[in-house]
Design a protein around this motif. Structure first.
Motif, mmCIF file in Angstrom:
data_model
loop_
_atom_site.group_PDB
_atom_site.id
_atom_site.type_symbol
_atom_site.label_atom_id
_atom_site.label_comp_id
_atom_site.label_asym_id
_atom_site.label_seq_id
_atom_site.Cartn_x
_atom_site.Cartn_y
_atom_site.Cartn_z
ATOM 1 N N ASP A 119 -30.887 33.625 -9.540
ATOM 2 C CA ASP A 119 -30.447 34.362 -10.667
ATOM 3 C C ASP A 119 -29.610 35.400 -10.190
ATOM 4 O O ASP A 119 -28.456 35.687 -10.848
ATOM 5 C CB ASP A 119 -31.498 34.959 -11.386
ATOM 6 C CG ASP A 119 -32.613 33.879 -12.360
ATOM 7 O OD1 ASP A 119 -32.054 32.767 -12.190
ATOM 8 O OD2 ASP A 119 -33.361 34.377 -12.684
ATOM 9 N N GLY A 120 -29.476 35.751 -8.850
ATOM 10 C CA GLY A 120 -28.295 36.830 -8.587
ATOM 11 C C GLY A 120 -28.396 38.231 -9.110
ATOM 12 O O GLY A 120 -27.258 38.825 -9.392
ATOM 13 N N MET A 121 -29.577 38.780 -9.371
ATOM 14 C CA MET A 121 -29.754 39.864 -10.142
ATOM 15 C C MET A 121 -29.468 41.300 -9.439
ATOM 16 O O MET A 121 -29.857 40.850 -8.079
ATOM 17 C CB MET A 121 -31.144 40.185 -10.940
ATOM 18 C CG MET A 121 -31.325 38.990 -11.665
ATOM 19 S SD MET A 121 -29.972 38.651 -12.823
ATOM 20 C CE MET A 121 -30.159 39.824 -14.129
ATOM 21 N N LEU A 122 -29.337 42.200 -9.705
ATOM 22 C CA LEU A 122 -29.109 43.524 -9.078
ATOM 23 C C LEU A 122 -30.251 43.945 -7.791
ATOM 24 O O LEU A 122 -29.913 44.356 -6.672
ATOM 25 C CB LEU A 122 -28.903 44.716 -9.868
ATOM 26 C CG LEU A 122 -28.345 45.945 -9.198
ATOM 27 C CD1 LEU A 122 -26.953 45.889 -8.733
ATOM 28 C CD2 LEU A 122 -28.379 47.417 -10.120
ATOM 29 N N ASN A 123 -31.417 43.531 -8.295
ATOM 30 C CA ASN A 123 -32.642 43.829 -7.430
ATOM 31 C C ASN A 123 -32.421 43.053 -6.177
ATOM 32 O O ASN A 123 -33.113 43.421 -5.139
ATOM 33 C CB ASN A 123 -33.992 43.630 -8.025
ATOM 34 C CG ASN A 123 -34.065 42.290 -8.775
ATOM 35 O OD1 ASN A 123 -34.535 41.306 -7.952
ATOM 36 N ND2 ASN A 123 -33.969 42.011 -9.792
ATOM 37 N N HIS A 124 -31.657 42.048 -6.077
ATOM 38 C CA HIS A 124 -31.635 41.171 -4.673
ATOM 39 C C HIS A 124 -30.547 41.745 -3.717
ATOM 40 O O HIS A 124 -30.752 42.059 -2.639
ATOM 41 C CB HIS A 124 -30.870 39.919 -5.221
ATOM 42 C CG HIS A 124 -31.651 38.899 -5.748
ATOM 43 N ND1 HIS A 124 -31.274 37.829 -6.181
ATOM 44 C CD2 HIS A 124 -32.837 39.031 -6.494
ATOM 45 C CE1 HIS A 124 -32.007 37.087 -6.768
ATOM 46 N NE2 HIS A 124 -33.263 37.713 -6.876
ATOM 47 N N ILE A 125 -29.824 42.665 -4.230
ATOM 48 C CA ILE A 125 -29.042 43.514 -3.275
ATOM 49 C C ILE A 125 -29.641 44.818 -2.898
ATOM 50 O O ILE A 125 -29.593 45.486 -1.953
ATOM 51 C CB ILE A 125 -27.597 43.630 -3.843
ATOM 52 C CG1 ILE A 125 -26.760 44.281 -2.594
ATOM 53 C CG2 ILE A 125 -27.627 44.563 -4.992
ATOM 54 C CD1 ILE A 125 -26.235 43.291 -1.617
ATOM 55 N N GLU A 126 -30.154 45.464 -3.939
ATOM 56 C CA GLU A 126 -30.833 46.969 -3.969
ATOM 57 C C GLU A 126 -32.208 46.768 -3.266
ATOM 58 O O GLU A 126 -32.613 47.746 -2.452
ATOM 59 C CB GLU A 126 -30.956 47.346 -5.333
ATOM 60 C CG GLU A 126 -29.752 47.802 -6.052
ATOM 61 C CD GLU A 126 -28.976 48.790 -5.389
ATOM 62 O OE1 GLU A 126 -29.483 49.567 -4.812
ATOM 63 O OE2 GLU A 126 -27.658 48.984 -5.507
ATOM 64 N N ILE A 127 -33.035 45.844 -3.516
ATOM 65 C CA ILE A 127 -34.386 45.732 -3.031
ATOM 66 C C ILE A 127 -34.583 44.629 -1.850
ATOM 67 O O ILE A 127 -35.102 44.900 -0.928
ATOM 68 C CB ILE A 127 -35.436 45.647 -4.197
ATOM 69 C CG1 ILE A 127 -35.430 47.005 -5.243
ATOM 70 C CG2 ILE A 127 -36.852 45.312 -3.761
ATOM 71 C CD1 ILE A 127 -36.070 46.585 -6.446
ATOM 72 N N VAL A 128 -34.141 43.327 -2.390
ATOM 73 C CA VAL A 128 -34.611 42.290 -1.470
ATOM 74 C C VAL A 128 -33.622 42.420 -0.002
ATOM 75 O O VAL A 128 -34.415 42.294 0.943
ATOM 76 C CB VAL A 128 -34.168 41.082 -2.100
ATOM 77 C CG1 VAL A 128 -34.231 39.927 -1.234
ATOM 78 C CG2 VAL A 128 -34.903 40.833 -3.234
ATOM 79 N N GLU A 129 -32.388 42.587 -0.105
ATOM 80 C CA GLU A 129 -31.464 42.404 1.077
ATOM 81 C C GLU A 129 -32.149 43.672 1.975
ATOM 82 O O GLU A 129 -32.225 43.349 3.395
ATOM 83 C CB GLU A 129 -30.205 42.925 0.619
ATOM 84 C CG GLU A 129 -29.044 42.556 1.755
ATOM 85 C CD GLU A 129 -29.088 43.719 2.692
ATOM 86 O OE1 GLU A 129 -28.649 43.477 3.992
ATOM 87 O OE2 GLU A 129 -29.260 44.871 2.562
ATOM 88 N N PRO A 130 -32.424 45.134 1.657
ATOM 89 C CA PRO A 130 -33.218 45.661 2.800
ATOM 90 C C PRO A 130 -34.267 45.207 3.190
ATOM 91 O O PRO A 130 -34.646 45.425 4.567
ATOM 92 C CB PRO A 130 -33.305 46.952 2.042
ATOM 93 C CG PRO A 130 -31.951 47.008 0.880
ATOM 94 C CD PRO A 130 -32.225 45.535 0.514
ATOM 95 N N ILE A 131 -35.228 44.555 2.549
ATOM 96 C CA ILE A 131 -36.450 44.028 3.039
ATOM 97 C C ILE A 131 -36.123 42.934 4.069
ATOM 98 O O ILE A 131 -36.789 42.802 5.092
ATOM 99 C CB ILE A 131 -37.274 43.284 2.028
ATOM 100 C CG1 ILE A 131 -37.727 44.885 1.217
ATOM 101 C CG2 ILE A 131 -38.718 42.769 2.461
ATOM 102 C CD1 ILE A 131 -38.640 44.377 -0.183
ATOM 103 N N LEU A 132 -35.249 42.117 4.006
ATOM 104 C CA LEU A 132 -34.903 40.827 4.366
ATOM 105 C C LEU A 132 -34.117 41.342 5.716
ATOM 106 O O LEU A 132 -34.242 40.924 6.998
ATOM 107 C CB LEU A 132 -33.754 39.965 3.891
ATOM 108 C CG LEU A 132 -34.300 39.195 2.488
ATOM 109 C CD1 LEU A 132 -33.354 38.159 2.030
ATOM 110 C CD2 LEU A 132 -35.744 38.428 2.931
ATOM 111 N N LYS A 133 -33.347 42.480 5.750
ATOM 112 C CA LYS A 133 -32.718 43.007 7.028
ATOM 113 C C LYS A 133 -33.782 43.588 7.877
ATOM 114 O O LYS A 133 -33.742 43.296 9.050
ATOM 115 C CB LYS A 133 -31.753 44.175 6.518
ATOM 116 C CG LYS A 133 -30.881 44.482 7.592
ATOM 117 C CD LYS A 133 -29.710 45.549 7.207
ATOM 118 C CE LYS A 133 -28.753 45.998 8.275
ATOM 119 N NZ LYS A 133 -27.716 46.933 7.627
#
Length: 330
Positions: free
Chosen positions: A90-104
């Motif tokens: 879906d590409g929602m804002l939570n992917h960059i704000e929440i998911v990406e830092p966890i993946l990093k």
């Protein structure tokens, strides 16, 4: 109660881990998520079972990494590559704000399915979310839907909101309104004197990433896939609209990202992704496409299965679902 006992038995006996290990050695085992949100942002209402708490998402990652490795996202489309992969839709804002830092934090890359219509602002919301937000905005008010007498004129309450959303969703699908679902819903909004804008609702849940965010993910090793243009159910569209969904999204991704031959079907059940949809996806230029089903690990690059993950809070259930133990209950 019985389900929990079975999950626990499989986990304690390490049978779940054994089954997962076998699966990832035989082919690709892809874990799929949608919205990853703070616990406080999770709604008590039905939102298509696509929301998961951020701490639960991280718990899933830590649990799998204790026993296995999550493979590099780019390899998810390479023939012959095996192992466990991660994808988000879906590409929602939570992917960059929440998911990406966890993946990093865990040095993980993932495949992100992006809805081009949301990124380009051609649509405000995905149609299923628009139904929910409309009804939520009408709490304690009467809903007007001229061609749906079973729900029109009834007051929307916390108790009947979910059922009303399901009734309207089913009506749209059964009556072949998917080609014009956004126009249909806009008409209902107008009749109910509503005007829905993203900034009126929680941004992390209902606002998408912008193209800068998407390019940032791509630049950091994540794979960007098309998730169509407006996230409509492809099998319920005319051939012309299917082609439009697939082509507009692919052309946009090629223009902005330089490449796009990977598709994530919206919804993606085995019934929805029929032969016609797959043929049109191929004609549109896609070489790889992913579904949300584990039925029949087909040797078909346009029908690559994934496991849809939910807000699962115990290791026993998490490992059981990844291992496929939940099939015993169906």
């Amino acid at each position: 109660m019985i389900k929990n006992f079975i999950y626990s038995a499989f986990y304690q006996s390490r049978l779940s881990s054994y089954l997962i290990d076998r699966k990832q050695q035989q082919g690709k085992l892809i874990l799929t998520y949608h919205n990853v949100l703070p616990t406080s942002a999770l709604t008590p209402f039905f939102t298509n079972n696509v929301d998961i708490a951020a701490d639960i998402f991280e718990f899933h990652l830590k649990s799998i990494l204790q026993k296995f490795k999550i493979q590099t996202a780019s390899e998810i489309v390479e023939p012959g590559k095996k192992g466990i992969y991660l994808s988000l839709d879906d590409g929602m804002l939570n992917h960059i704000e929440i998911v990406e830092p966890i993946l990093k934090k865990y040095r993980i890359t993932a495949m992100f399915g992006v809805v081009s219509g949301l990124v380009k602002n051609d649509i405000e919301f995905i149609w299923r979310d628009q139904i929910f937000l409309m009804l939520k905005s009408l709490l304690n008010k009467k809903l007007v839907v001229p061609d749906q007498p079973s729900i029109s004129g009834k007051k929307i309450t916390k108790e009947n909101l979910n059922k009303t959303a399901s009734t309207l969703t089913e009506y749209i699908q059964v009556n072949y309104k998917m080609d014009h679902v956004y126009e249909y819903l806009d008409n209902i909004l107008s009749m109910n004197n509503l005007f829905l804008k993203r900034n009126s609702f929680p941004k992390l849940r209902y606002s998408p990433m912008n193209i800068t965010d998407v390019k940032y993910l791509q630049g950091n090793g994540h794979l960007i896939a098309s998730h169509t243009h407006t996230h409509r159910k492809l099998s319920m569209l005319s051939d012309m609209e299917i082609v439009r969904e697939l082509k507009i999204s692919r052309d946009y991704c090629v223009k902005e990202l330089g490449e796009c031959d990977t598709l994530v079907y919206p919804y993606g059940s085995a019934n929805e992704v029929n032969n016609k949809v797959r043929d049109l996806a191929s004609e549109a230029g896609y070489k790889h496409a992913f579904v949300n089903t584990t039925k029949g690990f087909e040797k078909n690059n346009l029908f690559i299965p994934r496991i849809n993950m939910g807000n699962i809070s115990t290791k026993a259930q998490f490992f059981g679902i990844v291992a496929g133990v939940n099939r015993l209950f169906k």
